[in-house]
Motif scaffolding. Structure first.
Motif, PDB file in Angstrom:
ATOM      1  N   LEU A 192      -3.885  -9.951  -1.557  1.00 20.00           N
ATOM      2  CA  LEU A 192      -3.830  -8.854  -2.527  1.00 20.00           C
ATOM      3  C   LEU A 192      -3.672  -9.408  -3.940  1.00 20.00           C
ATOM      4  O   LEU A 192      -4.349  -8.963  -4.876  1.00 20.00           O
ATOM      5  CB  LEU A 192      -2.659  -7.921  -2.199  1.00 20.00           C
ATOM      6  CG  LEU A 192      -2.422  -6.774  -3.176  1.00 20.00           C
ATOM      7  CD1 LEU A 192      -3.610  -5.817  -3.171  1.00 20.00           C
ATOM      8  CD2 LEU A 192      -1.137  -6.030  -2.854  1.00 20.00           C
ATOM      9  N   LEU A 222      -6.952 -10.785  -5.012  1.00 22.35           N
ATOM     10  CA  LEU A 222      -7.878  -9.707  -5.410  1.00 22.35           C
ATOM     11  C   LEU A 222      -7.570  -9.254  -6.828  1.00 22.35           C
ATOM     12  O   LEU A 222      -8.475  -9.012  -7.634  1.00 22.35           O
ATOM     13  CB  LEU A 222      -7.765  -8.517  -4.450  1.00 22.35           C
ATOM     14  CG  LEU A 222      -8.250  -8.711  -3.012  1.00 22.35           C
ATOM     15  CD1 LEU A 222      -8.077  -7.417  -2.214  1.00 22.35           C
ATOM     16  CD2 LEU A 222      -9.709  -9.164  -2.980  1.00 22.35           C
ATOM     17  N   HIS A 223      -6.290  -9.152  -7.118  1.00 22.96           N
ATOM     18  CA  HIS A 223      -5.854  -8.756  -8.457  1.00 22.96           C
ATOM     19  C   HIS A 223      -6.341  -9.770  -9.502  1.00 22.96           C
ATOM     20  O   HIS A 223      -6.901  -9.405 -10.544  1.00 22.96           O
ATOM     21  CB  HIS A 223      -4.318  -8.648  -8.452  1.00 22.96           C
ATOM     22  CG  HIS A 223      -3.745  -8.146  -9.739  1.00 22.96           C
ATOM     23  ND1 HIS A 223      -2.391  -8.140  -9.973  1.00 22.96           N
ATOM     24  CD2 HIS A 223      -4.322  -7.649 -10.861  1.00 22.96           C
ATOM     25  CE1 HIS A 223      -2.164  -7.652 -11.189  1.00 22.96           C
ATOM     26  NE2 HIS A 223      -3.325  -7.349 -11.743  1.00 22.96           N
ATOM     27  N   ALA A 228     -10.070  -9.507  -9.976  1.00 22.22           N
ATOM     28  CA  ALA A 228     -10.432  -8.319 -10.755  1.00 22.22           C
ATOM     29  C   ALA A 228     -10.172  -8.556 -12.238  1.00 22.22           C
ATOM     30  O   ALA A 228     -10.994  -8.191 -13.087  1.00 22.22           O
ATOM     31  CB  ALA A 228      -9.637  -7.112 -10.257  1.00 22.22           C
ATOM     32  N   HIS A 256      -6.915  -0.428   2.726  1.00 19.09           N
ATOM     33  CA  HIS A 256      -7.132   0.329   1.492  1.00 19.09           C
ATOM     34  C   HIS A 256      -7.009  -0.513   0.235  1.00 19.09           C
ATOM     35  O   HIS A 256      -6.863  -0.002  -0.863  1.00 19.09           O
ATOM     36  CB  HIS A 256      -6.209   1.547   1.451  1.00 19.09           C
ATOM     37  CG  HIS A 256      -6.553   2.542   2.506  1.00 19.09           C
ATOM     38  ND1 HIS A 256      -7.465   3.533   2.333  1.00 19.09           N
ATOM     39  CD2 HIS A 256      -6.157   2.622   3.798  1.00 19.09           C
ATOM     40  CE1 HIS A 256      -7.605   4.225   3.456  1.00 19.09           C
ATOM     41  NE2 HIS A 256      -6.815   3.687   4.363  1.00 19.09           N
ATOM     42  N   PHE A 257      -7.036  -1.815   0.423  1.00 22.41           N
ATOM     43  CA  PHE A 257      -7.163  -2.683  -0.752  1.00 22.41           C
ATOM     44  C   PHE A 257      -8.513  -2.400  -1.398  1.00 22.41           C
ATOM     45  O   PHE A 257      -9.383  -1.757  -0.815  1.00 22.41           O
ATOM     46  CB  PHE A 257      -7.116  -4.162  -0.328  1.00 22.41           C
ATOM     47  CG  PHE A 257      -5.730  -4.652   0.044  1.00 22.41           C
ATOM     48  CD1 PHE A 257      -4.627  -3.822  -0.011  1.00 22.41           C
ATOM     49  CD2 PHE A 257      -5.540  -5.971   0.451  1.00 22.41           C
ATOM     50  CE1 PHE A 257      -3.357  -4.282   0.336  1.00 22.41           C
ATOM     51  CE2 PHE A 257      -4.284  -6.446   0.796  1.00 22.41           C
ATOM     52  CZ  PHE A 257      -3.194  -5.601   0.742  1.00 22.41           C
ATOM     53  N   GLN A 258      -8.682  -2.902  -2.609  1.00 23.18           N
ATOM     54  CA  GLN A 258      -9.986  -2.774  -3.261  1.00 23.18           C
ATOM     55  C   GLN A 258     -10.617  -4.132  -3.388  1.00 23.18           C
ATOM     56  O   GLN A 258     -10.218  -4.911  -4.230  1.00 23.18           O
ATOM     57  CB  GLN A 258      -9.817  -2.131  -4.632  1.00 23.18           C
ATOM     58  CG  GLN A 258      -9.450  -0.656  -4.499  1.00 23.18           C
ATOM     59  CD  GLN A 258      -9.208  -0.018  -5.829  1.00 23.18           C
ATOM     60  OE1 GLN A 258      -9.893  -0.305  -6.787  1.00 23.18           O
ATOM     61  NE2 GLN A 258      -8.210   0.854  -5.897  1.00 23.18           N
ATOM     62  N   PRO A 284     -11.451  -2.939   0.749  1.00 24.75           N
ATOM     63  CA  PRO A 284     -10.758  -3.078   2.038  1.00 24.75           C
ATOM     64  C   PRO A 284     -10.926  -4.492   2.577  1.00 24.75           C
ATOM     65  O   PRO A 284     -12.013  -5.058   2.543  1.00 24.75           O
ATOM     66  CB  PRO A 284     -11.477  -2.048   2.905  1.00 24.75           C
ATOM     67  CG  PRO A 284     -11.873  -0.979   1.949  1.00 24.75           C
ATOM     68  CD  PRO A 284     -12.248  -1.715   0.677  1.00 24.75           C
TER      69      PRO A 284
END
Lengths: 353, 353
Positions: A271, A274-275, A278, A301-303, A305
DNA sequence: CGCTGATGTCCCCAGCAATGC
DNA sequence: AGCATTGCTGGGGACATCAGC
């Protein structure tokens, strides 16, 4: 020795005289008295032993209900030397993995009629573990289940006679503890295989902390699988399982260029990664593929998934309890059960290049 | 009664004869024998009572070490009627809130020298709760701590004489149980106030399940605070705490237009909502502001990092343990401690309009 | 006699009260 | 008075024994 018997009788009489006294609970003698039998007959009824006439059994059961009699576990434990209690030692809470294991060991134990005394540890240092174990021994547990994430925890118990069986939930086989485990190594290989099949070659890793056996096994799986594919690797960065460390290491990783894919040692660090991606304006999975580990409830439901490895914690809990029971029945049974396999959950954070 | 004493002596002699026998552990009599004192003197040493000569104490302590003697908790519990054990009943695991509470109650109990037997429940139905509690009573717990998320759980215990103090961790005051709590109502009001201060007027809510007291209090706080601001509200949709339900309800909510802000009853559903908003091409916080509840470790790395309410679970665990100890010392002490306040953590999912 | 059903006694281990030196 | 001992207690299970048919 009639004196003894009389003493019992007198006590029982006293009890029925002041049955309304606060806090006073019925004993087996009170039940026997009310049912008009000996305490031994009550005991037979309690333990479902033969040689009790149905009518007698009925009378005793009525007396039990009437007095709301509950056998004293303390007295029973004293004479049977069985407490029906297990000790559970867990460090690394409240991470998802250890928490899930604790939960499912608890459930399996309850199914087997065992109570579980859980001790949660702030660290996995020798003295801490030792005092936790001693507390459990004092509480008369029949066996100890150790949720060992760090190697040090397992080593601390080694060469130390506990007096009760020790079952370790751990991903390395160390010491004499009975071990139940999830095959982290194969799971990591499967994760890397998934990325290889998608055509990735530049597959990085963000590892867990150095002392963690899980982290080590996942790292080894990643390295070996890549090695077999003829891909050389360097030592990966290590986080501490937290999203923040995933973010920090991900940010650092991007300094040296954009990787094709990253296998992250747990979902929380994934996570964070991913941050970081982004923030760097990179898209997942178009620019970078990411695979996590654990399948925490949030992962779907991460962006985007998250593609990740789901572990069989339910089965692991059962294995641990089965190992305890087997060892309790037969001291010699040192059979380690097969490691539990994991399952890849493919979502939207990986794609072919 | 010399016969009794002789029997003791004979047994002790037997023990030292086969001290190597597997599983046989030393008793207080073995220690007394080795130290050349009576068992009572050993007991005094164990319990740090006066009237033991230093030299004697020394001898006894040596004998204890030598025999690796550990007092039998069962025997001690039998005579003192104190097990130094607490029962903890928890439904709703492995959610973050209940898990955290379990963890911190455990820690506080350990600090107070209590062991904790935890029972985890699949549901909060009466019969399940009842059998769990009975199991704990059989295990001789001195008190029961109930982590009650659902109102039904609290009600199930009502009008039912347990025989031990009951401390409920719950956000509503129901029944006679001693209650410790976090002020969910005020926390929800604070979350809404934050949005109001940012200039929002269209502030929706995604609530938790109907039976949940936490959900109810948060809903009430949202409704009341908006009412005070002169804003009318309709009944909000209800999820089940899962990210999936947040996603589903978020998607449905967007059918009726884009809200200005959403206060979500927990972080996981907030994550699902973020997912739904992203899929609809909406930006947070530019188009919609979102506030969650719980501050789970992942929340700081959601996209965007989530503004949310952090609860004081550590303090709550301490309150629960303090309530247990107070009630154990003084039956009359029915003082409910002040609800623990929560704290807003402002990140990037909210902004002024 | 042989079996079933029930009883009596001792033991598990530690703490307390009274007692002894 | 200071230090240690003896006897009894707590609740329930194992085992040997006994009564009845």
């Amino acid at each position: 020795m009639r004196a003894s018997a009389r003493a019992r009788g007198e006590r029982a009489a006293q009890v029925s005289a002041n049955g309304g006294e606060r806090g006073r609970v019925a004993t087996i003698f009170d039940v026997a008295r009310l049912a008009g039998v000996s305490h031994q007959t009550v005991s037979r009824v309690l333990n479902d032993l033969p040689n009790v006439r149905p009518a007698t059994r009925e009378r005793v059961e009525n007396a039990i209900r009437q007095l709301r009699y509950v056998p004293s576990q303390a007295a029973r434990a004293l004479v049977t030397r069985r407490s029906r209690t297990l000790g559970l030692v867990a460090a690394g809470l409240p991470d998802f993995g250890p928490s899930s294991i604790v939960l499912h060991v608890n459930e399996s134990a309850a199914d087997a009629g065992y109570a579980v005394i859980t001790t949660t540890l702030a660290d996995a240092l020798g003295p801490t573990l030792r005092s936790a174990a001693e507390m459990l021994i004092r509480q008369n547990v029949e066996a100890i289940v150790l949720i060992a994430t760090e190697r040090a925890a397992l080593d601390a118990f080694d060469g130390w006679e506990l007096g009760v069986p020790l079952v370790a939930v751990a991903s390395e086989a160390r010491g004499r503890a009975l071990r139940v485990t999830i095959d982290q190594y194969r799971a990591a290989r499967a994760a890397v295989s998934h990325l290889l099949e998608l055509g990735h070659r530049d597959i990085r890793h963000i590892a867990g902390p150095a002392g963690s056996m899980d982290a080590e096994e996942r790292l080894r799986g990643w390295r070996d699988r890549l090695g077999e594919a003829g891909i050389a690797v360097v030592d990966p960065p290590r986080g501490d399982w937290s999203p923040q460390s995933g973010f920090d290491l991900g940010t650092a990783m991007l300094q040296g260029g954009v990787p094709g894919a990253v296998f992250v040692s747990n979902d929380q660090m994934a996570l964070g990664l991913l941050h970081a991606l982004a923030e760097a304006g990179l898209r997942v999975p178009e620019d970078v593929s990411v695979v996590g580990f654990d399948d925490i409830p949030e992962a779907a439901h991460f962006q985007p998934p998250l593609t990740t490895m789901r572990q069989d914690f339910v089965g692991l809990g059962r294995d641990a309890m089965a190992a305890v029971l087997a060892h309790l029945q037969d001291e010699q049974s040192t059979e380690h059960p097969e490691p539990r396999p994991s399952q890849i959950i493919v979502r939207s954070s990986t794609r072919a290049v």
